[in-house]
Design a protein around this motif. Structure first.
Motif, PDB file in Angstrom:
ATOM      1  N   HIS A   1      10.217 -12.694   6.175  1.00 43.03           N
ATOM      2  CA  HIS A   1      10.909 -11.593   5.509  1.00 43.03           C
ATOM      3  C   HIS A   1       9.991 -10.984   4.464  1.00 43.03           C
ATOM      4  N   PHE A   2      10.194  -9.687   4.228  1.00 46.16           N
ATOM      5  CA  PHE A   2       9.362  -8.934   3.295  1.00 46.16           C
ATOM      6  C   PHE A   2      10.170  -8.572   2.052  1.00 46.16           C
ATOM      7  N   PHE A   3       9.499  -8.626   0.900  1.00 48.71           N
ATOM      8  CA  PHE A   3      10.151  -8.379  -0.383  1.00 48.71           C
ATOM      9  C   PHE A   3       9.266  -7.521  -1.276  1.00 48.71           C
ATOM     10  N   ASP A   4       9.906  -6.878  -2.247  1.00 46.57           N
ATOM     11  CA  ASP A   4       9.176  -6.134  -3.274  1.00 46.57           C
ATOM     12  C   ASP A   4       9.056  -6.939  -4.554  1.00 46.57           C
ATOM     13  N   ASP A   5       9.801  -8.035  -4.641  1.00 45.91           N
ATOM     14  CA  ASP A   5       9.894  -8.809  -5.878  1.00 45.91           C
ATOM     15  C   ASP A   5       9.648 -10.298  -5.605  1.00 45.91           C
ATOM     16  N   LEU A   6       8.786 -10.915  -6.405  1.00 49.61           N
ATOM     17  CA  LEU A   6       8.431 -12.323  -6.222  1.00 49.61           C
ATOM     18  C   LEU A   6       9.637 -13.243  -6.363  1.00 49.61           C
ATOM     19  N   GLU A   7      10.460 -13.026  -7.380  1.00 50.93           N
ATOM     20  CA  GLU A   7      11.609 -13.910  -7.593  1.00 50.93           C
ATOM     21  C   GLU A   7      12.619 -13.818  -6.454  1.00 50.93           C
ATOM     22  N   GLU A   8      12.800 -12.618  -5.898  1.00 46.26           N
ATOM     23  CA  GLU A   8      13.685 -12.466  -4.741  1.00 46.26           C
ATOM     24  C   GLU A   8      13.129 -13.227  -3.537  1.00 46.26           C
ATOM     25  N   ALA A   9      11.822 -13.185  -3.362  1.00 47.80           N
ATOM     26  CA  ALA A   9      11.190 -13.905  -2.257  1.00 47.80           C
ATOM     27  C   ALA A   9      11.405 -15.411  -2.409  1.00 47.80           C
ATOM     28  N   LYS A  10      11.210 -15.927  -3.618  1.00 48.06           N
ATOM     29  CA  LYS A  10      11.423 -17.360  -3.855  1.00 48.06           C
ATOM     30  C   LYS A  10      12.883 -17.748  -3.620  1.00 48.06           C
ATOM     31  N   LYS A  11      13.785 -16.918  -4.116  1.00 45.50           N
ATOM     32  CA  LYS A  11      15.218 -17.189  -3.944  1.00 45.50           C
ATOM     33  C   LYS A  11      15.572 -17.248  -2.460  1.00 45.50           C
ATOM     34  N   TRP A  12      15.061 -16.298  -1.678  1.00 45.55           N
ATOM     35  CA  TRP A  12      15.344 -16.284  -0.248  1.00 45.55           C
ATOM     36  C   TRP A  12      14.812 -17.550   0.427  1.00 45.55           C
ATOM     37  N   LEU A  13      13.589 -17.963   0.089  1.00 40.93           N
ATOM     38  CA  LEU A  13      13.021 -19.176   0.694  1.00 40.93           C
ATOM     39  C   LEU A  13      13.896 -20.389   0.408  1.00 40.93           C
ATOM     40  N   LYS A  14      14.361 -20.522  -0.821  1.00 39.24           N
ATOM     41  CA  LYS A  14      15.217 -21.659  -1.169  1.00 39.24           C
ATOM     42  C   LYS A  14      16.552 -21.589  -0.438  1.00 39.24           C
ATOM     43  N   GLU A  15      17.158 -20.413  -0.392  1.00 38.07           N
ATOM     44  CA  GLU A  15      18.454 -20.267   0.275  1.00 38.07           C
ATOM     45  C   GLU A  15      18.325 -20.442   1.780  1.00 38.07           C
ATOM     46  N   TYR A  16      17.225 -19.980   2.351  1.00 37.57           N
ATOM     47  CA  TYR A  16      17.025 -20.114   3.786  1.00 37.57           C
ATOM     48  C   TYR A  16      16.959 -21.583   4.180  1.00 37.57           C
ATOM     49  N   GLU A  17      16.328 -22.403   3.350  1.00 34.72           N
ATOM     50  CA  GLU A  17      16.254 -23.842   3.628  1.00 34.72           C
ATOM     51  C   GLU A  17      17.649 -24.443   3.652  1.00 34.72           C
ATOM     52  N   ILE A  18      18.485 -24.058   2.708  1.00 32.23           N
ATOM     53  CA  ILE A  18      19.854 -24.586   2.653  1.00 32.23           C
ATOM     54  C   ILE A  18      20.612 -24.185   3.916  1.00 32.23           C
ATOM     55  N   GLN A  19      20.470 -22.923   4.341  1.00 37.15           N
ATOM     56  CA  GLN A  19      21.138 -22.455   5.558  1.00 37.15           C
ATOM     57  C   GLN A  19      20.644 -23.225   6.778  1.00 37.15           C
ATOM     58  N   GLU A  20      19.339 -23.485   6.849  1.00 40.48           N
ATOM     59  CA  GLU A  20      18.790 -24.246   7.976  1.00 40.48           C
ATOM     60  C   GLU A  20      19.380 -25.648   8.020  1.00 40.48           C
ATOM     61  N   LYS A  21      19.474 -26.305   6.868  1.00 38.04           N
ATOM     62  CA  LYS A  21      20.022 -27.664   6.819  1.00 38.04           C
ATOM     63  C   LYS A  21      21.486 -27.669   7.225  1.00 38.04           C
ATOM     64  N   GLU A  22      22.264 -26.690   6.751  1.00 41.07           N
ATOM     65  CA  GLU A  22      23.675 -26.611   7.115  1.00 41.07           C
ATOM     66  C   GLU A  22      23.847 -26.386   8.610  1.00 41.07           C
ATOM     67  N   THR A  23      23.017 -25.538   9.204  1.00 46.09           N
ATOM     68  CA  THR A  23      23.072 -25.287  10.643  1.00 46.09           C
ATOM     69  C   THR A  23      22.731 -26.548  11.420  1.00 46.09           C
ATOM     70  N   LEU A  24      21.708 -27.266  10.990  1.00 41.25           N
ATOM     71  CA  LEU A  24      21.308 -28.501  11.654  1.00 41.25           C
ATOM     72  C   LEU A  24      22.427 -29.534  11.596  1.00 41.25           C
ATOM     73  N   ILE A  25      23.066 -29.685  10.454  1.00 39.22           N
ATOM     74  CA  ILE A  25      24.169 -30.642  10.309  1.00 39.22           C
ATOM     75  C   ILE A  25      25.318 -30.254  11.229  1.00 39.22           C
ATOM     76  N   THR A  26      25.656 -28.967  11.272  1.00 42.50           N
ATOM     77  CA  THR A  26      26.730 -28.476  12.140  1.00 42.50           C
ATOM     78  C   THR A  26      26.406 -28.744  13.605  1.00 42.50           C
ATOM     79  N   GLU A  27      25.178 -28.488  14.018  1.00 41.91           N
ATOM     80  CA  GLU A  27      24.778 -28.724  15.408  1.00 41.91           C
ATOM     81  C   GLU A  27      24.857 -30.206  15.754  1.00 41.91           C
ATOM     82  N   GLN A  28      24.459 -31.064  14.817  1.00 40.12           N
ATOM     83  CA  GLN A  28      24.511 -32.507  15.065  1.00 40.12           C
ATOM     84  C   GLN A  28      25.973 -32.976  15.185  1.00 40.12           C
ATOM     85  N   GLU A  29      26.838 -32.431  14.350  1.00 42.32           N
ATOM     86  CA  GLU A  29      28.270 -32.801  14.412  1.00 42.32           C
ATOM     87  C   GLU A  29      28.882 -32.369  15.730  1.00 42.32           C
ATOM     88  N   GLU A  30      28.497 -31.189  16.225  1.00 41.39           N
ATOM     89  CA  GLU A  30      29.025 -30.686  17.489  1.00 41.39           C
ATOM     90  C   GLU A  30      28.587 -31.542  18.669  1.00 41.39           C
TER      91      GLU A  30
END
Length: 146
Positions: free
Chosen positions: A115-144
């Motif tokens: 993903h592309f950003f104009d702001d460093l802090e927004e880029a960092k925030k997205w990276l951290k949030e994306y990791e959380i979303q990936e982990k939640e998706t993985l947990i959901t897939e494992q439960e299924e």
């Protein structure tokens, strides 16, 4: 403390985001660009991270030959090293913007998200949030599967 530092590039391991953070400034010759990119890749392997942050806000243009090298030579090695998500803070240099977007468009590996950003802090925030979303998706897939 930087993992690597020279005139056009500083590389950090951002422990808060758990990524390799490359801070580019000015124009890097082809040799300096490739050396910097390869050094960043070495740091990815040393730290075992899966996220990449490229701050190109102050970087100059990337030549067409370097764009081609990045896509054909460097990106496959980056993916092999385990990088799956990248945030790019776009340069103010219009030629750099075009080059980076072209590099991103030429990526064909679906296991990689950029993903592309104009702001460093927004880029960092997205990276951290994306990791959380990936982990939640993985947990959901494992439960299924159970």
């Amino acid at each position: 403390m930087p993992l690597f530092e020279e005139k056009h590039l500083t590389i950090h391991h951002d422990e808060d985001v758990n990524c390799i953070h490359m801070q580019w400034t000015g124009f890097a010759t082809s040799a300096k660009y490739k050396h910097g990119m390869n050094t960043g890749l070495e740091k990815v392997q040393e730290k075992g991270v899966t996220r990449w942050l490229a701050n190109m806000a102050e970087m100059g243009a990337i030549t067409p030959d370097d764009q081609k090298w990045t896509n054909e030579n460097w990106f496959p090695r980056l993916l092999e090293a385990g990088i799956r998500t990248a945030a790019v803070v776009m340069s103010k240099d219009v030629f750099n913007q075009l080059a980076v977007k072209k590099i991103g468009e030429d990526m064909t590996d679906n296991s990689y998200t950029m993903h592309f950003f104009d702001d460093l802090e927004e880029a960092k925030k997205w990276l951290k949030e994306y990791e959380i979303q990936e982990k939640e998706t993985l947990i959901t897939e494992q439960e299924e599967e159970e």
